[in-house]
Design a protein around this motif. Structure first.
Motif, short mmCIF file in Angstrom:
data_model
loop_
_atom_site.label_atom_id
_atom_site.label_comp_id
_atom_site.label_asym_id
_atom_site.label_seq_id
_atom_site.Cartn_x
_atom_site.Cartn_y
_atom_site.Cartn_z
N SER A 152 42.24 35.05 29.12
CA SER A 152 43.73 35.08 29.24
C SER A 152 44.02 36.34 27.95
N GLY A 153 45.28 37.02 28.37
CA GLY A 153 45.61 37.97 27.26
C GLY A 153 46.34 37.10 26.20
N ASP A 204 41.35 39.00 31.96
CA ASP A 204 42.88 38.45 31.75
C ASP A 204 43.55 38.50 33.20
N GLY A 206 46.21 37.47 34.02
CA GLY A 206 47.86 37.73 33.72
C GLY A 206 48.51 36.31 34.20
N GLY A 224 46.01 38.37 40.60
CA GLY A 224 45.39 37.81 39.24
C GLY A 224 43.88 37.78 39.55
N GLU A 227 41.39 40.61 39.15
CA GLU A 227 40.93 40.83 37.73
C GLU A 227 39.44 40.25 37.45
N SER A 245 41.92 43.54 32.27
CA SER A 245 43.10 43.16 32.92
C SER A 245 43.61 44.36 33.76
N ASP A 246 44.85 43.97 34.73
CA ASP A 246 45.17 45.12 35.31
C ASP A 246 45.69 46.58 34.67
N VAL A 250 41.80 44.80 27.38
CA VAL A 250 42.89 44.01 26.56
C VAL A 250 42.28 44.15 24.94
#
Length: 252
Positions: A152-153, A204, A206, A224, A227, A245-246, A250
């Motif tokens: 996760s971000g 991540d 999102g 999501g 990713e 991530s997109d 990150v």
């Protein structure tokens, strides 16, 4: 399916794992093991995937696998089943996760703070680590040697240090700490297994609308899941040892 790349996704009967399984199978190159604590839910997911006319997959693209990442015996049984049926594993996506209440009740009812922390770490960190170790012998026999983790971000310390944003460290402190720990575990495997030809990554996806957050996320889980797929099959120079991530890589 003998000529297809074999993928195991934990927690794949719903949410991000479900759509990642769908997208991988739709390439025609992958056979996906739908990992679930309840094998009946895995079978139901396969039926639903096959019935979805929006993307071309069939029930034969999937197999159900019972695996509870919080149970060592369940993990061992799942690894044994994969070994007996396939003899190897090409890609492992550690996707199963939980996000529960972040605070103990002031009146002392319900789980304690320690129990809340323990529940998160048991699944999100210890479970992923134990599954990885159990399946490493099979991954070493695989053709692609890919290992991926759904992160996760929120795990990013750089993003967490920015106040008054969704990523600020005071939001979801328990859950996000498990993902920071998971990133460190991922990086350890990335460095430790690189000489064996492994590609190891984290994703991540999102803030997606899934059961994990009561469907409160603003992003379509199908987007999501892209990713997660990238972390599984993306070029090594783009995904190895980083969280994708997109928006790109990150920051830690």
């Amino acid at each position: 399916m003998s000529d297809k790349i074999l993928v195991l996704i934990t927690g794949a009967n719903q949410g991000l794992g479900y759509y990642a399984a769908q997208q991988l199978a739709a390439t025609g190159n992958h056979h996906v093991l739908i990992g679930s604590r309840d094998v009946n839910k895995a079978h139901k997911a396969i039926e639903t995937l096959a019935a979805d006319s929006s993307i071309k997959v069939s029930a034969s693209d999937f197999s159900a696998l019972e695996i509870d990442v919080n149970s060592d015996s369940s993990i061992a049984s799942a690894a044994k089943e994969v070994e007996q049926n396939y003899g190897k594993l090409d890609i492992l996506l550690n996707n199963a996760g939980v996000a529960q209440a972040q605070e103990a009740n002031p009146d002392g009812s319900g789980p304690s703070l320690r129990e809340i922390y323990r529940a998160h770490y048991e699944t999100n960190v210890f479970g992923a680590s134990c599954v990885t170790e159990a399946f490493l012998p099979l991954l070493r026999k695989g053709h692609t040697k890919r290992l991926a983790f759904t992160s996760s971000g929120l795990a990013s310390l750089a993003l967490a240090s920015t106040p008054d944003t969704l990523y600020a460290a005071n939001n979801y402190p328990i859950y996000r700490s498990t993902k920071s720990a998971l990133n460190m575990i991922m990086l350890g495997y990335a460095l430790g297994l690189e000489q064996e030809g492994f590609v190891v990554s984290a994703a991540d996806p999102g803030y997606c609308a899934t059961n994990l957050n009561g469907n409160s996320g603003f992003k379509d889980p199908r987007e999501g899941a892209k990713e997660l797929v990238k972390s599984c099959v993306g070029a090594k120079e783009e995904v190895h040892g980083v969280m994708v991530s997109d928006d790109g890589v990150v920051p830690w």
